[in-house]
Write a protein that holds these residues in place. Structure first.
Motif, PDB file in Angstrom:
ATOM      1  N   TYR A  76       5.977   0.020 -10.453  1.00  0.00           N
ATOM      2  CA  TYR A  76       7.024   0.332  -9.485  1.00  0.00           C
ATOM      3  C   TYR A  76       6.656   1.559  -8.653  1.00  0.00           C
ATOM      4  O   TYR A  76       6.924   1.616  -7.455  1.00  0.00           O
ATOM      5  CB  TYR A  76       8.366   0.544 -10.170  1.00  0.00           C
ATOM      6  CG  TYR A  76       8.997  -0.722 -10.716  1.00  0.00           C
ATOM      7  CD1 TYR A  76       8.920  -1.913 -10.015  1.00  0.00           C
ATOM      8  CD2 TYR A  76       9.684  -0.712 -11.925  1.00  0.00           C
ATOM      9  CE1 TYR A  76       9.500  -3.069 -10.503  1.00  0.00           C
ATOM     10  CE2 TYR A  76      10.266  -1.860 -12.424  1.00  0.00           C
ATOM     11  CZ  TYR A  76      10.171  -3.041 -11.702  1.00  0.00           C
ATOM     12  OH  TYR A  76      10.746  -4.179 -12.175  1.00  0.00           O
ATOM     13  N   ILE A  80       4.126   0.446  -6.039  1.00  0.00           N
ATOM     14  CA  ILE A  80       4.803  -0.334  -5.000  1.00  0.00           C
ATOM     15  C   ILE A  80       5.590   0.588  -4.075  1.00  0.00           C
ATOM     16  O   ILE A  80       5.559   0.431  -2.844  1.00  0.00           O
ATOM     17  CB  ILE A  80       5.723  -1.401  -5.636  1.00  0.00           C
ATOM     18  CG1 ILE A  80       4.869  -2.479  -6.313  1.00  0.00           C
ATOM     19  CG2 ILE A  80       6.637  -2.027  -4.597  1.00  0.00           C
ATOM     20  CD1 ILE A  80       5.666  -3.467  -7.142  1.00  0.00           C
ATOM     21  N   ALA A  81       6.274   1.565  -4.632  1.00  0.00           N
ATOM     22  CA  ALA A  81       7.048   2.506  -3.828  1.00  0.00           C
ATOM     23  C   ALA A  81       6.129   3.339  -2.932  1.00  0.00           C
ATOM     24  O   ALA A  81       6.416   3.542  -1.745  1.00  0.00           O
ATOM     25  CB  ALA A  81       7.875   3.411  -4.728  1.00  0.00           C
ATOM     26  N   PHE A  83       3.114   2.531  -1.875  1.00  0.00           N
ATOM     27  CA  PHE A  83       2.527   1.650  -0.869  1.00  0.00           C
ATOM     28  C   PHE A  83       3.535   1.387   0.251  1.00  0.00           C
ATOM     29  O   PHE A  83       3.187   1.428   1.433  1.00  0.00           O
ATOM     30  CB  PHE A  83       2.079   0.334  -1.515  1.00  0.00           C
ATOM     31  CG  PHE A  83       1.469  -0.632  -0.558  1.00  0.00           C
ATOM     32  CD1 PHE A  83       0.213  -0.395  -0.021  1.00  0.00           C
ATOM     33  CD2 PHE A  83       2.151  -1.779  -0.185  1.00  0.00           C
ATOM     34  CE1 PHE A  83      -0.352  -1.295   0.874  1.00  0.00           C
ATOM     35  CE2 PHE A  83       1.598  -2.663   0.698  1.00  0.00           C
ATOM     36  CZ  PHE A  83       0.344  -2.434   1.230  1.00  0.00           C
ATOM     37  N   SER A  84       4.785   1.130  -0.104  1.00  0.00           N
ATOM     38  CA  SER A  84       5.828   0.894   0.891  1.00  0.00           C
ATOM     39  C   SER A  84       6.034   2.126   1.761  1.00  0.00           C
ATOM     40  O   SER A  84       6.194   2.020   2.976  1.00  0.00           O
ATOM     41  CB  SER A  84       7.139   0.517   0.207  1.00  0.00           C
ATOM     42  OG  SER A  84       6.982  -0.671  -0.519  1.00  0.00           O
ATOM     43  N   LEU A  85       6.032   3.283   1.150  1.00  0.00           N
ATOM     44  CA  LEU A  85       6.198   4.524   1.895  1.00  0.00           C
ATOM     45  C   LEU A  85       5.039   4.733   2.869  1.00  0.00           C
ATOM     46  O   LEU A  85       5.247   5.136   4.018  1.00  0.00           O
ATOM     47  CB  LEU A  85       6.287   5.707   0.929  1.00  0.00           C
ATOM     48  CG  LEU A  85       6.488   7.078   1.554  1.00  0.00           C
ATOM     49  CD1 LEU A  85       7.834   7.135   2.271  1.00  0.00           C
ATOM     50  CD2 LEU A  85       6.399   8.155   0.504  1.00  0.00           C
ATOM     51  N   SER A  86       3.838   4.422   2.441  1.00  0.00           N
ATOM     52  CA  SER A  86       2.687   4.598   3.334  1.00  0.00           C
ATOM     53  C   SER A  86       2.743   3.624   4.499  1.00  0.00           C
ATOM     54  O   SER A  86       2.324   3.953   5.609  1.00  0.00           O
ATOM     55  CB  SER A  86       1.381   4.450   2.560  1.00  0.00           C
ATOM     56  OG  SER A  86       1.205   3.115   2.138  1.00  0.00           O
ATOM     57  N   LEU A  87       3.263   2.424   4.277  1.00  0.00           N
ATOM     58  CA  LEU A  87       3.393   1.469   5.381  1.00  0.00           C
ATOM     59  C   LEU A  87       4.432   1.912   6.398  1.00  0.00           C
ATOM     60  O   LEU A  87       4.260   1.714   7.597  1.00  0.00           O
ATOM     61  CB  LEU A  87       3.769   0.086   4.845  1.00  0.00           C
ATOM     62  CG  LEU A  87       2.665  -0.699   4.158  1.00  0.00           C
ATOM     63  CD1 LEU A  87       3.216  -2.029   3.648  1.00  0.00           C
ATOM     64  CD2 LEU A  87       1.495  -0.934   5.083  1.00  0.00           C
ATOM     65  N   MET A  88       5.493   2.504   5.933  1.00  0.00           N
ATOM     66  CA  MET A  88       6.558   2.943   6.841  1.00  0.00           C
ATOM     67  C   MET A  88       6.151   4.166   7.648  1.00  0.00           C
ATOM     68  O   MET A  88       6.641   4.367   8.760  1.00  0.00           O
ATOM     69  CB  MET A  88       7.830   3.256   6.054  1.00  0.00           C
ATOM     70  CG  MET A  88       8.499   2.026   5.510  1.00  0.00           C
ATOM     71  SD  MET A  88      10.102   2.356   4.782  1.00  0.00           S
ATOM     72  CE  MET A  88       9.666   3.359   3.374  1.00  0.00           C
ATOM     73  N   THR A  89       5.278   4.985   7.139  1.00  0.00           N
ATOM     74  CA  THR A  89       4.912   6.213   7.846  1.00  0.00           C
ATOM     75  C   THR A  89       3.679   6.043   8.729  1.00  0.00           C
ATOM     76  O   THR A  89       3.337   6.948   9.477  1.00  0.00           O
ATOM     77  CB  THR A  89       4.658   7.358   6.848  1.00  0.00           C
ATOM     78  OG1 THR A  89       3.628   6.970   5.941  1.00  0.00           O
ATOM     79  CG2 THR A  89       5.916   7.680   6.072  1.00  0.00           C
ATOM     80  N   THR A  90       3.024   4.911   8.644  1.00  0.00           N
ATOM     81  CA  THR A  90       1.837   4.671   9.456  1.00  0.00           C
ATOM     82  C   THR A  90       2.257   4.086  10.798  1.00  0.00           C
ATOM     83  O   THR A  90       3.007   3.126  10.862  1.00  0.00           O
ATOM     84  CB  THR A  90       0.879   3.690   8.756  1.00  0.00           C
ATOM     85  OG1 THR A  90       0.550   4.206   7.485  1.00  0.00           O
ATOM     86  CG2 THR A  90      -0.390   3.491   9.563  1.00  0.00           C
TER      87      THR A  90
END
Length: 55
Positions: free
Chosen positions: A6, A9-10, A12-19
């Motif tokens: 988890y 996953i969290a 990875f999701s955070l890195s996608l939103m900030t890129t």
């Protein structure tokens, strides 16, 4: 083990939103665009002068 998954996953999701997916123009591209715009403006002005002379 489940908490670690988890966490990954969290993160990875955070890195996608900030890129940012936006393309940024280089200085050369900006200069080229400005030169093209200036050339178009000169051509438009020349056409206007030609039309004024014809009239």
């Amino acid at each position: 083990m489940k908490k670690l998954t988890y966490l990954f996953i969290a993160l990875f999701s955070l890195s996608l939103m900030t890129t940012s997916c936006r393309e940024e123009k280089s200085t050369g591209d900006k200069i080229e665009e400005a030169v093209d715009d200036a050339g178009d403006a000169v051509e438009d002005a020349a056409d206007d002068v030609e039309d004024a002379i014809d009239n």
